[in-house]
Design a protein around this motif. Structure first.
Motif, PDB file in Angstrom:
ATOM      1  N   LYS A 271       0.829  -1.200   0.000  1.00 27.37           N
ATOM      2  CA  LYS A 271       0.000   0.000   0.000  1.00 27.37           C
ATOM      3  C   LYS A 271       0.868   1.256   0.000  1.00 27.37           C
ATOM      4  O   LYS A 271       0.562   2.236  -0.690  1.00 27.37           O
ATOM      5  N   GLN A 272       1.954   1.226   0.752  1.00 28.69           N
ATOM      6  CA  GLN A 272       2.855   2.374   0.810  1.00 28.69           C
ATOM      7  C   GLN A 272       3.468   2.677  -0.554  1.00 28.69           C
ATOM      8  O   GLN A 272       3.872   3.812  -0.828  1.00 28.69           O
ATOM      9  N   ASN A 273       3.525   1.656  -1.401  1.00 25.02           N
ATOM     10  CA  ASN A 273       4.100   1.805  -2.738  1.00 25.02           C
ATOM     11  C   ASN A 273       3.024   1.801  -3.831  1.00 25.02           C
ATOM     12  O   ASN A 273       3.303   1.465  -4.985  1.00 25.02           O
ATOM     13  N   ASP A 274       1.808   2.192  -3.426  1.00 30.98           N
ATOM     14  CA  ASP A 274       0.681   2.315  -4.365  1.00 30.98           C
ATOM     15  C   ASP A 274       0.428   1.015  -5.136  1.00 30.98           C
ATOM     16  O   ASP A 274       0.031   1.052  -6.309  1.00 30.98           O
ATOM     17  N   TYR A 275       0.682  -0.104  -4.470  1.00 37.69           N
ATOM     18  CA  TYR A 275       0.414  -1.427  -5.054  1.00 37.69           C
ATOM     19  C   TYR A 275       1.073  -1.571  -6.430  1.00 37.69           C
ATOM     20  O   TYR A 275       0.501  -2.146  -7.359  1.00 37.69           O
ATOM     21  N   LYS A 276       2.276  -1.035  -6.559  1.00 35.56           N
ATOM     22  CA  LYS A 276       2.959  -0.996  -7.849  1.00 35.56           C
ATOM     23  C   LYS A 276       3.080  -2.378  -8.481  1.00 35.56           C
ATOM     24  O   LYS A 276       2.861  -2.539  -9.693  1.00 35.56           O
ATOM     25  N   TRP A 277       3.460  -3.384  -7.667  1.00 30.82           N
ATOM     26  CA  TRP A 277       3.656  -4.719  -8.233  1.00 30.82           C
ATOM     27  C   TRP A 277       2.342  -5.294  -8.748  1.00 30.82           C
ATOM     28  O   TRP A 277       2.292  -5.865  -9.836  1.00 30.82           O
ATOM     29  N   TRP A 278       1.257  -5.133  -8.008  1.00 28.51           N
ATOM     30  CA  TRP A 278      -0.033  -5.660  -8.440  1.00 28.51           C
ATOM     31  C   TRP A 278      -0.546  -4.919  -9.670  1.00 28.51           C
ATOM     32  O   TRP A 278      -1.137  -5.526 -10.568  1.00 28.51           O
ATOM     33  N   SER A 280       1.335  -3.661 -12.004  1.00 31.61           N
ATOM     34  CA  SER A 280       2.123  -4.219 -13.116  1.00 31.61           C
ATOM     35  C   SER A 280       1.613  -5.587 -13.515  1.00 31.61           C
ATOM     36  O   SER A 280       1.506  -5.902 -14.709  1.00 31.61           O
ATOM     37  N   ARG A 281       1.287  -6.381 -12.522  1.00 31.03           N
ATOM     38  CA  ARG A 281       0.789  -7.729 -12.818  1.00 31.03           C
ATOM     39  C   ARG A 281      -0.520  -7.675 -13.601  1.00 31.03           C
ATOM     40  O   ARG A 281      -0.718  -8.426 -14.559  1.00 31.03           O
ATOM     41  N   MET A 282      -1.426  -6.809 -13.185  1.00 25.89           N
ATOM     42  CA  MET A 282      -2.706  -6.695 -13.889  1.00 25.89           C
ATOM     43  C   MET A 282      -2.508  -6.092 -15.284  1.00 25.89           C
ATOM     44  O   MET A 282      -3.157  -6.519 -16.246  1.00 25.89           O
ATOM     45  N   ARG A 283      -1.604  -5.129 -15.396  1.00 25.84           N
ATOM     46  CA  ARG A 283      -1.331  -4.536 -16.707  1.00 25.84           C
ATOM     47  C   ARG A 283      -0.845  -5.613 -17.688  1.00 25.84           C
ATOM     48  O   ARG A 283      -1.302  -5.676 -18.842  1.00 25.84           O
ATOM     49  N   GLU A 284       0.079  -6.445 -17.256  1.00 27.20           N
ATOM     50  CA  GLU A 284       0.588  -7.514 -18.123  1.00 27.20           C
ATOM     51  C   GLU A 284      -0.496  -8.538 -18.426  1.00 27.20           C
ATOM     52  O   GLU A 284      -0.548  -9.095 -19.524  1.00 27.20           O
ATOM     53  N   SER A 285      -1.371  -8.788 -17.461  1.00 28.73           N
ATOM     54  CA  SER A 285      -2.448  -9.759 -17.675  1.00 28.73           C
ATOM     55  C   SER A 285      -3.386  -9.311 -18.781  1.00 28.73           C
ATOM     56  O   SER A 285      -3.884 -10.131 -19.562  1.00 28.73           O
ATOM     57  N   PHE A 327      -8.111  -2.326  -5.475  1.00 30.57           N
ATOM     58  CA  PHE A 327      -8.814  -2.235  -6.749  1.00 30.57           C
ATOM     59  C   PHE A 327      -9.071  -0.782  -7.159  1.00 30.57           C
ATOM     60  O   PHE A 327      -9.136  -0.474  -8.356  1.00 30.57           O
ATOM     61  N   LYS A 328      -9.170   0.109  -6.180  1.00 27.96           N
ATOM     62  CA  LYS A 328      -9.245   1.533  -6.507  1.00 27.96           C
ATOM     63  C   LYS A 328      -7.951   1.993  -7.165  1.00 27.96           C
ATOM     64  O   LYS A 328      -7.976   2.763  -8.137  1.00 27.96           O
ATOM     65  N   GLU A 329      -6.819   1.524  -6.632  1.00 26.99           N
ATOM     66  CA  GLU A 329      -5.532   1.922  -7.198  1.00 26.99           C
ATOM     67  C   GLU A 329      -5.337   1.335  -8.588  1.00 26.99           C
ATOM     68  O   GLU A 329      -4.825   2.004  -9.497  1.00 26.99           O
ATOM     69  N   ILE A 330      -5.748   0.076  -8.778  1.00 34.92           N
ATOM     70  CA  ILE A 330      -5.644  -0.541 -10.102  1.00 34.92           C
ATOM     71  C   ILE A 330      -6.499   0.229 -11.105  1.00 34.92           C
ATOM     72  O   ILE A 330      -6.058   0.533 -12.221  1.00 34.92           O
ATOM     73  N   ASN A 332      -7.469   3.319 -10.847  1.00 38.46           N
ATOM     74  CA  ASN A 332      -6.892   4.649 -10.991  1.00 38.46           C
ATOM     75  C   ASN A 332      -5.774   4.667 -12.027  1.00 38.46           C
ATOM     76  O   ASN A 332      -5.635   5.624 -12.794  1.00 38.46           O
ATOM     77  N   GLN A 333      -4.982   3.576 -12.072  1.00 34.68           N
ATOM     78  CA  GLN A 333      -3.842   3.537 -12.981  1.00 34.68           C
ATOM     79  C   GLN A 333      -4.156   2.883 -14.331  1.00 34.68           C
ATOM     80  O   GLN A 333      -3.535   3.227 -15.338  1.00 34.68           O
ATOM     81  N   LEU A 334      -5.102   1.933 -14.331  1.00 34.21           N
ATOM     82  CA  LEU A 334      -5.375   1.192 -15.566  1.00 34.21           C
ATOM     83  C   LEU A 334      -6.730   1.505 -16.180  1.00 34.21           C
ATOM     84  O   LEU A 334      -6.995   1.113 -17.317  1.00 34.21           O
ATOM     85  N   GLY A 335      -7.587   2.203 -15.449  1.00 34.85           N
ATOM     86  CA  GLY A 335      -8.939   2.439 -15.944  1.00 34.85           C
ATOM     87  C   GLY A 335      -9.840   1.261 -15.620  1.00 34.85           C
ATOM     88  O   GLY A 335      -9.502   0.379 -14.820  1.00 34.85           O
ATOM     89  N   ASP A 336     -11.006   1.225 -16.247  1.00 35.62           N
ATOM     90  CA  ASP A 336     -11.946   0.125 -16.001  1.00 35.62           C
ATOM     91  C   ASP A 336     -11.345  -1.188 -16.481  1.00 35.62           C
ATOM     92  O   ASP A 336     -10.763  -1.263 -17.570  1.00 35.62           O
ATOM     93  N   ILE A 337     -11.493  -2.210 -15.667  1.00 32.67           N
ATOM     94  CA  ILE A 337     -10.950  -3.526 -16.001  1.00 32.67           C
ATOM     95  C   ILE A 337     -12.052  -4.568 -15.904  1.00 32.67           C
ATOM     96  O   ILE A 337     -13.025  -4.396 -15.172  1.00 32.67           O
ATOM     97  N   ARG A 338     -11.896  -5.636 -16.663  1.00 34.91           N
ATOM     98  CA  ARG A 338     -12.883  -6.727 -16.657  1.00 34.91           C
ATOM     99  C   ARG A 338     -12.301  -7.882 -15.848  1.00 34.91           C
ATOM    100  O   ARG A 338     -11.308  -8.493 -16.235  1.00 34.91           O
ATOM    101  N   VAL A 339     -12.937  -8.164 -14.728  1.00 39.64           N
ATOM    102  CA  VAL A 339     -12.460  -9.183 -13.790  1.00 39.64           C
ATOM    103  C   VAL A 339     -13.604 -10.124 -13.442  1.00 39.64           C
ATOM    104  O   VAL A 339     -14.752  -9.690 -13.289  1.00 39.64           O
ATOM    105  N   ILE A 340     -13.295 -11.407 -13.318  1.00 42.96           N
ATOM    106  CA  ILE A 340     -14.196 -12.382 -12.705  1.00 42.96           C
ATOM    107  C   ILE A 340     -13.632 -12.704 -11.339  1.00 42.96           C
ATOM    108  O   ILE A 340     -12.469 -13.093 -11.211  1.00 42.96           O
ATOM    109  N   ALA A 341     -14.441 -12.503 -10.306  1.00 41.65           N
ATOM    110  CA  ALA A 341     -14.009 -12.760  -8.934  1.00 41.65           C
ATOM    111  C   ALA A 341     -14.325 -14.203  -8.570  1.00 41.65           C
ATOM    112  O   ALA A 341     -15.498 -14.580  -8.490  1.00 41.65           O
TER     113      ALA A 341
END
Length: 521
Positions: A271-278, A280-285, A327-330, A332-341
């Motif tokens: 969280k302190q690093n704005d979930y940078k790794w997650w 990136s992971r979602m961006r690559e996905s 998910f707010k941070e994701i 915020n950085q990637l826009g709307d995303i399509r996810v199945i929970a």
């Protein structure tokens, strides 16, 4: 989401002559099958590397691809292999099973030869390969280093390497690996081929109005490049050993729970690093997939934390996850995303609230619904914002469940609830049930479309060996299968509208509903 349907079939399960499914001709033919039957989605399991146990949910990297899926016919066509190189190889004796040991043993020398030919030509210096390495260097270089060092140390996990290698130091490791340029380039080139072939296949799917549903596990394996190079992302001690690990608590199926053993994220640090790794992971996905299914979604609300020294999950405790902040941070950085929970398992009102906050659709599993209670997994309780399945890759097939897991009371309930017609195959009845549901999306497993029993099971959770190995018969997709799937899709208004508009749905259905009646045997 518009009303639609699709099929779950992992790449490894596709038929070919090379022992394991690949990004080759049969994958393109499967897309044609989806197109012809009016489907919109092809769901697959994680494309990442596999390790001990052959599970795609335990990978050496969150980003690298499984090189078993590189198609040899493509390499032959491109001039990196000869037909004679592969013609006399034995990739496994069983047509319907992946022999992972045999596949690994036979594939590696062939890929090494192909890489050597690639590197011997000037084309390896072309902008395409170099651009791939440049664009992915933040994960690709460390992955290639990791695999090189692993191979030089008898494939031992990183935490059993000599100390000077175990404690990652970029300058030292770079100098060390530079002595083994051939091994390093092997991993760079094979990753290049993996992604090139996959993106070609995905482009074909998208051009034919088929979307890919991908899958990412919530956790990372301990034996992974991320743990080796970015231990600060996890709850570890000064020697980078996990202090706690993941799992699920005891339940009606297990007195000990499930002890997964994956390291747990340090969510405070993230969280302190704005979930940078997650992020990136979602961006690559989203480069790989059109829709992402996140496994074990409930772990974002609360996760089961087990002391690392414990041998069972029973000693664990619930701890709060990142919740909606991630998910707010994701977004915020990637826009709307399509996810199945993937919201299966022990689900609380807090998990439901988190899923509703995100707006992501959850999953409904019809097999779970038959308990003579008004279960939320029974069809009449499905809301539109859900994805309906008869079962997942972790469940028995529809036929196996009905014959060997359901009791007589449950079987009677199934037959009455679904108004199962005399002689209607149980797999068809259950598939017809989810097709008729209010769920916007329905995903059929290929094994159920083929009416397979226990021989078609993909995985038995908490077991190692004889999993992830089912393969489809090359002649399995008959006209009967196509017509049946098309009829359900048309009857329950799930036709892919984009296909209809482009006039690419070509199956001519001549069957009535009575023609679909088959015996269970």
């Amino acid at each position: 989401m518009e009303r639609a349907s699709g099929v779950l079939l992992h790449i490894s399960s596709l038929p070919n002559k090379y022992g394991i499914g690949s990004f080759g001709q049969s994958a393109y033919e499967f897309i044609n099958f989806l197109k012809e039957t009016g489907q919109k989605y092809w769901q697959i399991l994680p494309l990442t590397t596999i390790s001990y146990g052959d599970s795609p949910y335990q990978s050496f990297s969150a980003f690298a691809g499984n090189t078993h899926f590189i198609d040899f016919d493509v390499l032959i066509k491109e001039g990196y292999l000869e037909e004679s190189d592969v013609s006399n190889k034995n990739f496994g004796k069983q047509l319907h099973k992946v022999d992972y040991n045999k596949v690994s043993y036979e594939r590696r020398p062939l890929l090494e030869k192909a890489v050597a030919v690639f590197l011997s030509k000037e084309e390896h210096k072309t902008s395409e390969f170099e651009q791939f390495v440049l664009e992915n260097d933040y994960w690709l270089i460390t992955y290639a280093q990791y695999m090189t060092v692993k191979e030089l140390n008898d494939y031992k996990p990183w935490y059993r390497w000599p100390e000077e290698l175990r404690n990652y130091n970029k300058e030292y490791i770079t100098h060390y690996v530079n002595q083994y340029e051939r091994q390093m380039y092997y991993h760079l080139v094979t990753q290049y081929w993996f992604f090139k072939q996959w993106f070609d296949l995905k482009a074909y799917a998208n051009q034919n109005n088929i979307q890919i549903i991908g899958d990412i596990p919530i956790y990372i394996a301990r034996d992974s490049v991320e743990m080796w190079t970015q231990s600060e992302l996890f709850l570890v001690d000064e020697r980078k050993n996990p202090t706690v690990v993941s799992g699920v608590p005891p339940d009606d199926f297990s007195d000990d729970g499930q002890h997964w053993g994956n390291p747990i994220y340090d969510w405070t640090y993230m969280k302190q690093n704005d979930y940078k790794w997650w992020v990136s992971r979602m961006r690559e996905s989203y480069k790989l997939y059109d829709v992402v299914r996140i496994d074990h979604f409930r772990g974002f609300e609360s996760y089961w934390e087990i002391p690392s020294h414990s041998k069972t999950a029973a000693t664990g405790q619930w701890k709060k996850g990142p919740g909606i902040d991630l998910f707010k941070e994701i977004k915020n950085q990637l826009g709307d995303i399509r996810v199945i929970a993937e919201d299966l398992g022990f689900i609380t009102k807090e998990v439901i609230e988190l899923r509703e906050q995100t707006g992501f659709p959850g999953m409904k599993i019809l097999q779970h619904g038959f308990s003579n209670t008004d279960s939320p997994d029974l069809i009449h309780n499905y809301s539109p914002n859900t994805i309906a399945y008869v079962g997942t890759h972790d469940n028995p097939t529809a036929l196996d469940w009905y014959l060997n897991y359901a009791n007589s009371t449950q079987r009677d309930q199934v037959d009455i609830y679904l108004n199962r017609r005399l002689g209607e195959h149980i797999s068809d009845a259950l598939n017809r049930g989810i097709a008729s549901s209010a769920s916007h999306i329905v995903i059929y497993t290929m094994q159920d479309l083929l009416r397979l029993g226990k021989e078609g099971r993909m995985n038995i959770p908490s077991t190692i060996g004889n999993n992830w190995d089912w393969r489809m018969d090359p002649e399995a997709v008959t006209n009967d299968v196509k017509e049946k799937l098309y009829l359900w899709t048309e009857t329950y208004f799930r036709m892919n509208e984009a296909l209809l508009e482009s006039e690419k749905v070509k199956v001519e259905v001549k069957m009535s509903s009575s023609d679909l009646i088959k015996t269970t045997e």
